[in-house]
Design a protein around this motif. Sequence first.
Motif, mmCIF file in Angstrom:
data_model
loop_
_atom_site.group_PDB
_atom_site.id
_atom_site.type_symbol
_atom_site.label_atom_id
_atom_site.label_comp_id
_atom_site.label_asym_id
_atom_site.label_seq_id
_atom_site.Cartn_x
_atom_site.Cartn_y
_atom_site.Cartn_z
ATOM 1 N N ARG A 97 0.840 -1.190 0.000
ATOM 2 C CA ARG A 97 0.000 0.000 0.000
ATOM 3 C C ARG A 97 0.882 1.250 0.000
ATOM 4 N N ASN A 98 0.250 2.382 -0.210
ATOM 5 C CA ASN A 98 0.990 3.638 -0.226
ATOM 6 C C ASN A 98 1.501 4.049 1.155
ATOM 7 N N THR A 118 0.963 8.654 -7.913
ATOM 8 C CA THR A 118 2.408 8.612 -8.130
ATOM 9 C C THR A 118 3.094 8.658 -6.773
ATOM 10 N N LEU A 119 4.035 7.736 -6.571
ATOM 11 C CA LEU A 119 4.759 7.640 -5.304
ATOM 12 C C LEU A 119 6.259 7.660 -5.586
ATOM 13 N N VAL A 120 7.024 8.285 -4.695
ATOM 14 C CA VAL A 120 8.468 8.422 -4.854
ATOM 15 C C VAL A 120 9.159 7.546 -3.813
ATOM 16 N N ALA A 125 14.373 -1.348 -3.690
ATOM 17 C CA ALA A 125 14.030 -2.233 -2.581
ATOM 18 C C ALA A 125 13.057 -1.597 -1.590
ATOM 19 N N ALA A 126 12.879 -0.294 -1.639
ATOM 20 C CA ALA A 126 12.032 0.409 -0.671
ATOM 21 C C ALA A 126 10.560 0.027 -0.845
ATOM 22 N N THR A 127 9.859 -0.075 0.274
ATOM 23 C CA THR A 127 8.426 -0.357 0.246
ATOM 24 C C THR A 127 7.603 0.782 0.836
ATOM 25 N N VAL A 128 8.267 1.707 1.506
ATOM 26 C CA VAL A 128 7.600 2.884 2.064
ATOM 27 C C VAL A 128 8.019 4.091 1.229
ATOM 28 N N PRO A 129 7.054 4.803 0.658
ATOM 29 C CA PRO A 129 7.417 5.941 -0.185
ATOM 30 C C PRO A 129 7.990 7.113 0.605
#
Length: 165
Positions: A97-98, A118-120, A125-129
């Motif tokens: 999830r976002n 859109t998420l940065v 490997a990152a899962t948390v924006p």
Amino acid sequence: MSAIPPRQPLGDAFSGFIVHRDEGDLLCAPGVDAAQPASSTPYVLRYGIRYLGKPMLSVVPGLVAIDYGTFLNGTEAWDFLIHRSNLYPRAEVFGYRNDGVDEQVFVRQLDLALTPETLVYADDAATVPRAHPLAYVGPEADAPPRLLAYLPHFDHLQAWQIAQS
């Protein structure tokens, strides 16, 4: 029975910086404003599909399981969800999830009529924006096509500020 492929969310490379404003974050190309740095930071842009009835939440698909053991990831999964998933409402989407929480949802729980979020992310490997940008500020040539399709675009920070007033 086929082996289950790994999760592979769709991502676009982007070099730029994030501007934090009271209204929200902006994703900017390097040198877009004299007050901003000319250098850039590499990021990965991912796109979340919003939940039906809960548009503040979205899921970044990493793997899609269609009926009868067919699995899709990466660009294939994204294209399926955007263009053909209405034919498979029981297909399952595995992703994050976002807010970074691991998620598994049915296609029927997603609102594919809404513009993807859109998420940065800091890296692959990152899962948390790092950010949930409201707009992209910079030249079109510096942005991936999906970014331009899913976020409002402004050439300069001043143009964005004028649009906010």
